[in-house]
Design an enzyme around this catalytic site. Structure first.
Site, mmCIF file in Angstrom:
data_model
loop_
_atom_site.group_PDB
_atom_site.id
_atom_site.type_symbol
_atom_site.label_atom_id
_atom_site.label_comp_id
_atom_site.label_asym_id
_atom_site.label_seq_id
_atom_site.Cartn_x
_atom_site.Cartn_y
_atom_site.Cartn_z
ATOM 1 N N ARG A 1 0.853 -1.174 0.000
ATOM 2 C CA ARG A 1 0.000 0.000 0.000
ATOM 3 C C ARG A 1 0.894 1.230 0.000
ATOM 4 O O ARG A 1 1.987 1.215 0.581
ATOM 5 C CB ARG A 1 -0.863 0.066 1.274
ATOM 6 C CG ARG A 1 -2.174 -0.662 1.210
ATOM 7 C CD ARG A 1 -3.157 -0.003 0.235
ATOM 8 N NE ARG A 1 -4.419 -0.701 0.189
ATOM 9 C CZ ARG A 1 -4.725 -1.709 -0.635
ATOM 10 N NH1 ARG A 1 -3.835 -2.144 -1.511
ATOM 11 N NH2 ARG A 1 -5.923 -2.254 -0.613
ATOM 12 N N GLU B 1 -1.931 8.068 -3.966
ATOM 13 C CA GLU B 1 -2.254 7.702 -5.348
ATOM 14 C C GLU B 1 -3.709 8.055 -5.674
ATOM 15 O O GLU B 1 -4.545 8.067 -4.767
ATOM 16 C CB GLU B 1 -1.987 6.199 -5.570
ATOM 17 C CG GLU B 1 -2.858 5.276 -4.744
ATOM 18 C CD GLU B 1 -2.478 3.796 -4.920
ATOM 19 O OE1 GLU B 1 -1.306 3.437 -4.736
ATOM 20 O OE2 GLU B 1 -3.404 3.030 -5.237
ATOM 21 N N HIS C 1 -0.985 0.538 -9.680
ATOM 22 C CA HIS C 1 -1.769 -0.307 -8.758
ATOM 23 C C HIS C 1 -2.528 -1.391 -9.532
ATOM 24 O O HIS C 1 -3.763 -1.459 -9.487
ATOM 25 C CB HIS C 1 -2.733 0.553 -7.920
ATOM 26 C CG HIS C 1 -3.138 -0.099 -6.634
ATOM 27 N ND1 HIS C 1 -3.385 0.602 -5.477
ATOM 28 C CD2 HIS C 1 -3.350 -1.406 -6.313
ATOM 29 C CE1 HIS C 1 -3.730 -0.247 -4.515
ATOM 30 N NE2 HIS C 1 -3.714 -1.475 -5.015
HETATM 31 C C1 GLV Z 1 -5.439 -4.264 -4.006
HETATM 32 O O1 GLV Z 1 -4.619 -3.471 -3.681
HETATM 33 C C2 GLV Z 1 -6.235 -4.993 -3.084
HETATM 34 O O2 GLV Z 1 -6.188 -4.700 -1.876
HETATM 35 O O3 GLV Z 1 -6.961 -5.884 -3.515
#
Ligand code: GLV
Length: 331
Positions: free
Chosen positions: A239, A268, A286
């Site tokens: 994260r 982000e 991401h």
């Molecule tokens: C992506 O970052 C998720 O948490 O699924």
């Protein structure tokens, strides 16, 4: 009368069709990005919400949405949920674990390889027309096979990365986690628990896979980067906020570590401007879980959680089980 739900972001049409069999669905197929006040407005009268990691479920929202009973995240991470406030308000949170484990581990390994072997940097060089001759040290990166792979956060995805490294690339795998894995899991991953400082000092490639929490904020900052090898690569698929992005950009520029691969960023979709100007970093938006089939499975699981809870009274992957007795099951 069918319960009302909000699908807060665009989603696969077949998932909307399934939800429509059970609910009055208000959806955001235009994928508008709503400010918190707009989300509150859209959530009025809703008993359920299909959310992604982008929608913040705050105490303020909960106070303003008294009909809400469940928020089902299409994400394994759930740091967009104020889980304590949700429990206090009797609102269940669910996430979408397991279905993305291998896909995300694949991507973590892809990012590690791209970072260590300088894939982005060399492609940009070629596309820019700079490739005029072979050179003995051109884009010479770091070895992956046989090197030491460090993993910070050894949950399901961390274990998947460990297995890929140990079994596929003959890597020496070390990890740090609050708790040690049991012996059988350690053996399956061929991984050894070490202290955080040993992890930082010994890893040739360090992959971050820990969940975000206030305590995990800037787990990797100036002091931690300084403990790493100057030849090391750092990969963050966890994260944004776990790494101090400004400190990382400075470390990459100064050669404190060799390179980084980042799929997640502080604040982000904004990316720290200094990261955009250093060449020894691979940046992706991401997408670690982004394959067609995995994203479908995540969306189906979020939808199934809404159906399981609002229609049948018991969610599949609940996060806050200790709801007040009257609201733990809606039946
Ligand atoms: C992506 O970052 C998720 O948490 O699924």
């Amino acid at each position: 009368m069918k319960p009302s739900i909000l699908v807060a972001r665009a989603v696969f049409p077949e998932v909307l069709d399934k939800l429509a069999q059970h609910f009055q669905v208000t959806s955001n197929q235009n994928d508008e990005l709503w400010m918190p006040a707009q989300l509150i407005e859209k959530m009025q009268g809703m008993q359920g919400a299909f959310t992604t990691g982008s929608e913040r479920i705050s105490a303020e929202l909960l106070a303003a949405c008294p009909d809400l009973k469940i928020c089902a995240n299409m994400a394994v991470g759930f740091n967009n949920f104020d889980l304590d406030a949700m429990s206090a308000a009797g609102v269940l949170g669910t996430n979408s674990p397991d279905v993305l484990t291998d896909t995300t581990a694949d991507f973590g390994f892809a990012l590690l390889l791209a970072t260590a072997r300088r894939l982005s940097e060399s492609e940009h060089f070629l596309r820019a027309g700079h490739w005029s001759r072979w050179r003995y040290d051109m884009f010479a990166g770091a070895e992956v096979h046989g090197s030491t792979l460090g993993i910070l956060g050894m949950g399901r995805i961390g274990q998947g990365i460990a297995k890929r490294g140990a079994h596929g690339f003959g890597m020496n795998v070390i990890y740090h986690n609050r708790s040690h894995l049991d012996a059988a899991t350690e053996a399956a991953c061929r991984a050894r628990w070490v202290s955080k400082s040993e992890l930082l000092a010994s890893s040739d490639h360090l992959v971050l896979v820990l969940p975000y929490s206030a305590q995990a904020h800037h787990t990797i900052g100036v002091a931690e980067l300084a403990q790493m090898k100057c030849t090391a690569t750092l990969v963050n698929i966890a994260r944004g906020g776990i790494v101090d992005d400004a400190a990382l950009a400075a470390a990459l520029r100064q050669g404190v570590i060799a390179a980084a691969g980042l799929d997640v960023f502080e604040g982000e979709p904004a990316v720290h401007p200094d990261l955009l100007t250093v060449s020894n970093v691979v940046l992706t938006p991401h997408i670690a879980s982004a394959t067609q089939s995995t994203r479908r499975a995540m969306a189906q699981l979020a939808a199934d959680n809404l159906i399981a809870y609002l229609v049948h009274g018991k969610a599949l992957t609940p996060l806050n089980c200790k709801l007040p007795a009257t609201t733990a099951s809606i039946k």
